[in-house]
Design a protein around this motif. Structure first.
Motif, short mmCIF file in Angstrom:
data_model
loop_
_atom_site.label_atom_id
_atom_site.label_comp_id
_atom_site.label_asym_id
_atom_site.label_seq_id
_atom_site.Cartn_x
_atom_site.Cartn_y
_atom_site.Cartn_z
N ARG A 135 39.71 5.16 29.47
CA ARG A 135 39.94 6.45 30.11
C ARG A 135 39.42 7.60 29.26
N PRO B 72 35.97 16.28 23.65
CA PRO B 72 35.83 16.43 25.10
C PRO B 72 34.37 16.36 25.58
N ILE C 164 38.12 15.09 30.72
CA ILE C 164 38.34 16.00 31.85
C ILE C 164 39.63 16.79 31.63
N ARG C 165 40.69 16.06 31.23
CA ARG C 165 41.98 16.72 31.04
C ARG C 165 41.89 17.76 29.93
N ARG C 166 41.14 17.43 28.85
CA ARG C 166 40.95 18.38 27.76
C ARG C 166 40.20 19.61 28.27
N ALA C 167 39.16 19.36 29.09
CA ALA C 167 38.34 20.46 29.57
C ALA C 167 39.16 21.43 30.42
N ARG D 112 36.79 9.25 29.54
CA ARG D 112 36.28 10.33 30.38
C ARG D 112 37.43 11.14 30.99
N GLU D 113 38.44 10.40 31.44
CA GLU D 113 39.60 11.11 32.00
C GLU D 113 40.21 12.05 30.96
N GLU E 219 29.87 7.78 30.68
CA GLU E 219 29.79 7.34 32.10
C GLU E 219 30.61 6.09 32.31
N ILE F 155 48.11 15.20 25.72
CA ILE F 155 47.45 13.88 25.75
C ILE F 155 48.35 12.85 25.07
N LEU G 29 33.13 13.69 28.25
CA LEU G 29 32.62 14.06 29.56
C LEU G 29 31.26 13.42 29.84
#
Lengths: 237, 414
Positions: free
Chosen positions: B314, B407, B320-323, B316-317, B414, B331, B411
């Motif tokens: 996760r 982050p 995204i959450r950090r962004a 990438r997730e 992939e 987290i 991001l």
């Protein structure tokens, strides 16, 4: 509102330092619609990361609303990011298992904001997704719809700045035009500053100002506002 | 972010990977269950053995043949080292503190009454047995002095045995045949039925005959010199007797009677037996507990493993959450909550299963013995605390690794 003063960014790689940004100066005002253009490797994504506080400059200063934000720790940057910025990415970057409405609620969750559901529903409404789409996960949405959800997620916090990294890179021409029209609306009707990173001249042409980068240096900064109305007309037609 | 929000996110993540979550928790469920069950079994055994020993009577000494370390004498010779005349001698010596002496000869035999039959230990003894072993007769009479004198063919049945052989409850006065082996057998008249003793032992499945009857009818109970071997002499002491003094007197008496340098018999008090047995069962408890503890640990490592995989998957997730504004503690909270939810869920399930299994096993017949389980509240608390602690530990490390994820990199992942 945004001021980059002599900003540099150097990455240390095994093959020696790579200069992604060299002595960059940039000023962006509230309500501008800016395209940052350049080939891959030109430093445009680095620029975007620094503007969005995802990364910090190696040298130079970044003033946001006059406040120096170049030396903040990751959590302080996260707080500002959540409040002031909305992000849209080429790959949409939605969380796989969450429904559309939950994606949009997410930034509000981290802000501890009230009325999350209502605000998220309003944001989805604004990007043209009705309640019928609320419960759908990313796999049940088309590319254009996913990007709309991502835009809704970025505007739900009512950010001052929207940063979009190749937002139309994965979309077809018609959908791209729709997304660009949406950005135009945000600029015109909500006074949001929209900054798009793209390598497509047609997309850049829909913005009011084009910043061209080559090898980490801004080589051209042109206001094309005079061309904007015709394009606007085309898109909304 | 509020705790309710992070719990909601955790539940979503857990449900998104249902099978994996179940398999992850399974380790903890099994761990907690086995800690509770095995400790209950161990404690039950400990208490069961102690109550069995106490159930033999009170203030008892047991004299048993053999157990000398003289390798030249075989087991049979050792078994013959205690005789009926030893028992008589203890009575005759009038050792202070001794108030009853009951020699016992026992062997397994089939008992037949009409078309019904059963099997159980037959004990040859004297009337003292009742007092010495604090037993009671429910109906009829126990062996009397007259029976012993006459070598009477009288038998007293344990309560279970009586019900098996005489389901109508009319045992007294009936004939029971002891099939000693092959065609050899004797008909005995039932003179009494014992009151049930209960407990986990098969004391209710025993039958008693006069010791003298057994001596004269069953030649194999005699040793080489024609003496009658006994398998045990139970000695009842006065409640306030000096147990060690009595033990020493009996030992001295028998040593001089047997004319041996070191005793060729053992004299054990109930406390000796209790001590030895509780040592054995305590060791058993520790052993069972450690096995269970190891399985709990392995279960915990399973949770840690899955959490690490989950963080990597996760990336990438997390980006995204950090962004969108998640701070490090958001987290950390997310992944710790997820690990805790898994482990506390597993702990609760394990608790329910463990208590259920332990209760279900209680009183079950296992290998011919009624099993006793004693659920220890502390074992539930410890198992649950360890499960939760393991969850916290195995969530924290992956969570902190998650916060270290850049982050930007996340991001682009992939």
């Amino acid at each position: 509102m945004i001021d980059l003063i002599d900003v540099e960014k150097t990455y240390n790689t095994g093959a020696g330092p790579v200069f992604a940004l060299r002595g960059t100066n940039l000023h962006i005002d509230r309500g501008e619609f800016v395209a940052i253009m350049g080939q891959s490797g030109s430093g445009k994504s680095t620029m975007m990361n620094i503007l969005g506080l995802l990364d910090r400059p190696s040298a130079g200063r970044y003033l946001l609303e006059g406040q120096d934000v170049s030396d903040l720790d990751p959590d302080a940057r996260a707080r500002i990011r959540g409040r002031e910025f909305g992000f849209v990415f080429q790959a949409y970057n939605l969380v796989p298992r969450l429904s559309a409405i939950e994606q949009v609620e997410m930034p509000l969750v981290y802000q501890g904001a009230p009325d999350r559901h209502a605000r998220a529903a309003k944001a989805l409404e604004r990007v043209g997704l009705s309640a019928a789409f609320h419960k759908r996960g990313p796999t049940q949405l088309s590319g254009g719809q996913q990007q709309r959800v991502a835009i809704a997620r970025s505007i739900v916090v009512e950010p001052r700045v929207m940063l979009a990294d190749e937002p139309t890179g994965a979309l077809d021409t018609t959908t791209s035009a729709e997304v660009m029209a949406l950005f135009r609306e945000l600029v015109e009707e909500h006074g949001i500053t929209v900054i798009i990173v793209t390598h497509e001249p047609e997309i850049a042409a829909l913005c009011d100002r084009i910043v061209r980068m080559v090898d980490g240096v801004i080589v051209q900064d042109a206001t094309s506002r005079h061309t904007a109305p015709e394009h606007r007309g085309e898109v909304s037609a | 972010m509020s705790l309710a929000d992070s719990f909601r996110i955790a539940v979503r993540a857990i449900l998104a990977n249902r099978l994996r979550s179940i398999l992850t928790t399974l380790g903890l469920v099994i761990g907690v269950t086995s800690v509770i069950v095995l400790i209950a079994v161990g404690q039950g055994a400990q208490v069961g053995v102690a109550s069995k020993i106490r159930g033999l009577g009170t203030d008892l000494l047991f004299v048993q043949p053999g157990q000398s370390n003289d390798r030249t004498t075989g087991a049979r010779a050792q078994a013959a080292s205690l005789t009926k005349s030893d028992s008589d001698a203890i009575v005759a010596a009038q050792i202070p503190g001794v108030i009853g002496v009951a020699p016992q000869i026992s062997f397994q035999s089939q008992l037949i009454a009409g078309s019904l039959n059963s099997r159980g230990p037959i004990i040859g003894t004297t009337p003292d047995y009742i007092a010495v072993r604090s037993s009671a007769v429910a109906e009829g009479d126990f062996i009397t002095d007259a029976d012993v004198e006459r070598k009477a063919l009288t038998i007293v049945l344990g309560s279970t045995l009586a019900t098996t052989l005489f389901p109508n409850g009319d045992a007294i006065g009936q004939q029971v045949r002891l099939a000693v082996g092959g065609p050899i057998g004797f008909n005995f008249r039932v003179s009494g039925v014992m009151a049930p003793r209960g407990g986990a032992t098969d004391q209710d499945n025993q039958a008693f005959v006069p010791v003298t009857t057994m001596q004269s009818r069953l030649p194999f109970t005699r040793n080489a010199t024609g003496e009658i071997s006994v398998t045990q002499i139970s000695i009842q002491m006065a409640p306030k007797a000096d147990q060690d003094a009595v033990k020493a007197d009996i030992t001295n008496l028998l040593v001089s009677r047997h004319a041996v340098a070191t005793p060729d018999f053992t004299v054990q008090s109930q406390n000796d037996l209790l001590g030895a047995a509780s040592e054995v069962s305590a060791t058993l408890s520790i052993l069972l507990g450690s096995v269970a503890g190891i399985s709990l640990l392995v279960g915990g490592i399973g949770v840690m493993n899955i959490m690490l995989v989950s963080v990597t998957e996760r990336t990438r997730e997390i980006g995204i959450r950090r962004a969108v504004g998640a701070q490090s503690r958001d987290i950390v909270l997310q992944f710790v909550t997820e690990a805790l939810t898994l482990s506390i869920g597993g702990g609760l399930l394990g608790m329910a299963l463990g208590v259920g299994i332990a209760l279900g096993l209680d009183g079950r017949q296992v290998a011919g013995q009624a099993m006793t389980t004693l659920i220890q509240p502390w074992s539930i608390a410890v198992a649950f605390a360890v499960a939760a602690g393991v969850g916290l530990a195995s969530g924290s490390y992956p969570a902190f690794r998650a916060t270290a994820i850049d982050p930007i990199v996340a991001l682009r992942n992939e």
